[in-house]
Motif scaffolding. Structure first.
Motif, PDB file in Angstrom:
ATOM      1  N   HIS A  29       0.845  -1.193   0.000  1.00 43.91           N
ATOM      2  CA  HIS A  29       0.000   0.000   0.000  1.00 43.91           C
ATOM      3  C   HIS A  29       0.878   1.240   0.000  1.00 43.91           C
ATOM      4  CE1 HIS A  29       0.653  -1.269   4.239  1.00 43.91           C
ATOM      5  NE2 HIS A  29       1.090  -0.042   4.304  1.00 43.91           N
ATOM      6  N   ALA A  32      -0.972   4.378  -0.134  1.00 45.95           N
ATOM      7  CA  ALA A  32      -2.077   4.541   0.799  1.00 45.95           C
ATOM      8  C   ALA A  32      -1.571   4.467   2.229  1.00 45.95           C
ATOM      9  CB  ALA A  32      -3.126   3.451   0.570  1.00 45.95           C
ATOM     10  N   ALA A  34      -1.930   2.914   5.696  1.00 52.83           N
ATOM     11  CA  ALA A  34      -2.561   1.715   6.234  1.00 52.83           C
ATOM     12  C   ALA A  34      -2.792   1.872   7.725  1.00 52.83           C
ATOM     13  CB  ALA A  34      -1.675   0.504   5.985  1.00 52.83           C
TER      14      ALA A  34
END
Length: 272
Positions: A29, A32, A34
């Protein structure tokens, strides 16, 4: 802090197969943020089998780590030609050419993938090596020459994506990454950072970079001695949890990343 560090360091410092190529990689990720849960798995011996979803990082010394995956892949960072008395042949080695302690002109010919963080043509190095279980890529940065000049794209920040984790090695970083470079790095769960305070980045700038990255785990490297490491830890302790360990290795999973950003100082140890 300094007393604990000195005691800990005084006590501490003293062939993988290719079947993993067929393993499928759990997507990371990188781009992103997490959710993290408290807890961490520790294991100080390289070469042992790893549970699924676990990555082991063993600090060999200076800027060299051995990264291992559950499927048996291994990567040596800033490889100098020797990892210790053991006959270790990684699947991949990465190198940067700031000076001889970060690369070798004669890598072991048995190593399948030798990735230079620079290109002799002067163009930026460009790596995107997909090994199935692991993806290895790079983000080029500039380095200072010994004469004060700047060599464009002379260093690479290598990024290793495996077991759902995004792991970065800053190499011989000489400047704060640009916004474009930060974006290319993405969200690093684990980052190996040089903290000497001079030969690479000065400490205030390095600390600024690490606060910007805000990785769950920071592994200091390239610190030369306990005093340099103590200065770095002192600058980080307001915003990061500080852990000083006797082990030379740490095992990490996506599910057990610490809930607060944590600096983990492990002891360098050649592979036996």
């Amino acid at each position: 802090m300094t007393r604990i560090l000195a005691v800990s360091l005084a006590a501490c410092i003293a062939a993988t197969g290719t079947s993993a190529l067929a393993e499928s990689r759990v997507p990371s990720h990188c781009i992103a943020i997490a959710g993290a849960a408290p807890g961490m798995i520790w294991q100080a011996k390289w070469g042992d089998p790893l549970p699924a979803g676990t990555v082991r990082l063993s600090y060999v010394g200076h800027s060299t780590f051995l990264i291992e995956t559950p499927g048996g892949l291994s990567v040596a960072t800033d490889y100098t030609g020797r990892l210790g008395p053991g006959d270790v042949v990684p699947d991949v080695v990465t190198m940067n050419h700031a000076h001889s302690s970060h690369w070798t002109s004669e890598p072991d010919e048995r190593i399948p993938h030798v990735l230079q963080g620079w290109d002799y043509t002067g163009e930026p190095a460009d790596h995107h090596l997909d090994l199935g279980e692991m993806l290895v890529r790079n983000v080029p940065t500039d380095i200072r020459g010994f004469d004060g000049t700047v060599e464009p794209a002379g260093n690479s920040i290598f990024v290793f994506e495996a077991a759902g984790l995004c792991i970065g090695h800053l190499g011989h970083l000489h400047h704060e990454p640009t916004p474009e470079q930060y974006a290319a790095l993405g969200r690093l769960d684990v980052v190996m950072a040089p903290v000497d305070g001079g030969m690479t980045l000065d400490l205030p700038t390095m600390i600024k970079v690490l606060k910007r990255l805000r990785s769950s785990i920071v592994l200091p490297m390239h610190w030369f001695g306990p005093e340099n490491l103590a200065r770095f830890l002192s600058g980080m302790e307001e915003d990061f949890v500080i852990e000083i360990r006797r082990e030379s290795a740490v095992e990490v999973t996506l599910a057990t990343l610490p809930s607060r950003p944590t600096v983990i100082a492990v002891a360098p140890r050649p592979l036996e």
